[in-house]
Enzyme design. Structure first.
Site, PDB file in Angstrom:
ATOM      1  CB  SER A  98     100.936 -92.131 100.074  1.00 61.93           C
ATOM      2  OG  SER A  98     101.576 -91.326  99.117  1.00 61.93           O
ATOM      3  CG  ASP A 194     104.940 -86.065 103.495  1.00 58.77           C
ATOM      4  OD1 ASP A 194     105.659 -86.109 102.481  1.00 58.77           O
ATOM      5  OD2 ASP A 194     103.961 -86.810 103.676  1.00 58.77           O
ATOM      6  CG  HIS A 224     105.404 -89.603 102.107  1.00 65.18           C
ATOM      7  ND1 HIS A 224     104.206 -88.927 102.014  1.00 65.18           N
ATOM      8  CD2 HIS A 224     105.284 -90.674 101.270  1.00 65.18           C
ATOM      9  CE1 HIS A 224     103.408 -89.551 101.155  1.00 65.18           C
ATOM     10  NE2 HIS A 224     104.040 -90.610 100.698  1.00 65.18           N
TER      11      HIS A 224
END
Length: 244
Positions: A98, A194, A224
Site C-alpha cells: 500500500s 480492492d 486490500h
C-alpha cells in the site's frame, strides 16, 4: 523486543532483523499499519525458515516507533525507511504494501544501484493527491485550510486524521507525474476486489513505469489486505522468484 534506531532527524524507529543470506528482503508497511501485520510476520517466518536476511520496521508514528502519527508525512516516512536501509549492507529486495509501495518506489528511484528487486502489494503511489485531495469536497478542503486537518472515516478503526502538511508534502514526492525507471525485476501484486486501491491504480503504475522486467499479477477476489493463505503463498513465491 525490537531493536531501536535513531534517524538523522532524531526519530526513533523500531525494527526487527533476521540474519541470513542476502539480498536482504525489507518489508515496508502501509499507512497507519505496523510491522506486526500478517504479511510482515509471514515473510519473517518464511525468511527464518529459509535462512534469508530480512528486516521489518515501523515508520515514526506507527506501531512501536516513536512520534505521533498525525505529525508525520510521506517525506518523514521516506527518511525513516532510508535510515533503516542505510544500516543494511549489500543489495536489497524491497517489498512494499500500500503506502509502502509508494515509499519503496521512492527508495528505489533514489538508490537503484542497491535494489535487487521490488515487489509491491496494492501499491498506492501518490495517494495523498489522487485518493485524498482530489476527492475532498469543498467543506473538507475548507476544514483543511482552516484547521490544518480533517478526519476521514476508516473501516479499519478510528478515523484517519489527514493534515495539511501530509497533503502538501506529498506533492514533493509524487512518482506518477515524471518518468519512473526501474532497472531491476519488478512485480506488482494487486487484488481485483480492492476498494481502497482500485485495479486502475496498478494498471496506471504498470503503464507509467519503465524497466526491463516488470509484471502485474491480478488476484481475483483479493481485497486490500491481501492476507489470506493464497495471497501469502503468492507473495512468498514471488519473492523467491526474484531472489532467483
Amino acid at each position: 523486543m525490537p531493536q531501536m534506531l535513531t534517524t538523522p532527524q532524531g526519530r526513533t524507529i523500531a525494527h526487527h532483523r533476521t540474519p541470513g543470506t542476502g539480498p536482504t528482503v525489507v518489508f515496508l508497511g502501509g499507512f497507519k499499519s505496523d510491522m506486526g501485520g500478517t504479511k510482515a510476520v509471514h515473510l519473517e517466518a518464511w525468511a527464518q525458515a529459509r535462512g534469508q536476511a530480512f528486516v521489518r520496521f515501523d515508520y515514526s508514528g506507527h506501531g512501536e516507533s516513536g512520534g505521533a502519527f498525525e505529525e508525520g508525512c510521506i517525506g518523514d516516512w521516506l527518511a525513516d525507511a532510508r535510515a533503516v536501509l542505510d544500516t543494511i549492507d549489500g543489495p536489497l529486495l524491497l517489498v512494499g504494501s500500500s503506502m509502502g509501495g509508494w515509499i519503496s518506489l521512492l527508495c528505489a528511484r533514489a538508490m537503484p544501484e542497491r535494489i535487487a528487486g521490488l515487489v509491491t502489494i496494492a501499491a498506492a503511489p501518490d495517494f495523498t493527491e489522487d485518493s485524498m485531495w482530489a476527492r475532498f469536497d469543498a467543506d473538507q478542503r475548507a476544514a483543511l485550510a482552516r484547521d490544518g486537518r480533517v478526519a476521514l472515516p476508516s473501516e479499519y478503526g478510528a478515523p484517519y486524521v489527514i493534515t495539511e502538511r501530509l497533503i502538501v508534502d506529498g506533492r514533493d514526492h509524487l512518482v506518477l507525474r515524471t518518468p519512473l525507471h526501474l532497472p531491476f525485476p519488478v512485480r506488482f501484486l494487486q487484488g481485483s476486489a480492492d476498494v481502497d486501491v482500485p485495479v486502475g491504480v496498478a494498471q496506471h503504475l504498470l503503464d507509467h513505469a519503465s524497466g526491463p522486467d516488470m509484471r502485474l499479477t491480478l488476484v481475483k477476489g483479493a481485497d486490500h489486505r491481501f492476507s489470506d493463505d493464497a495471497c501469502l503463498r503468492l507473495l512468498t513465491r514471488t519473492v523467491e522468484q526474484l531472489l532467483g
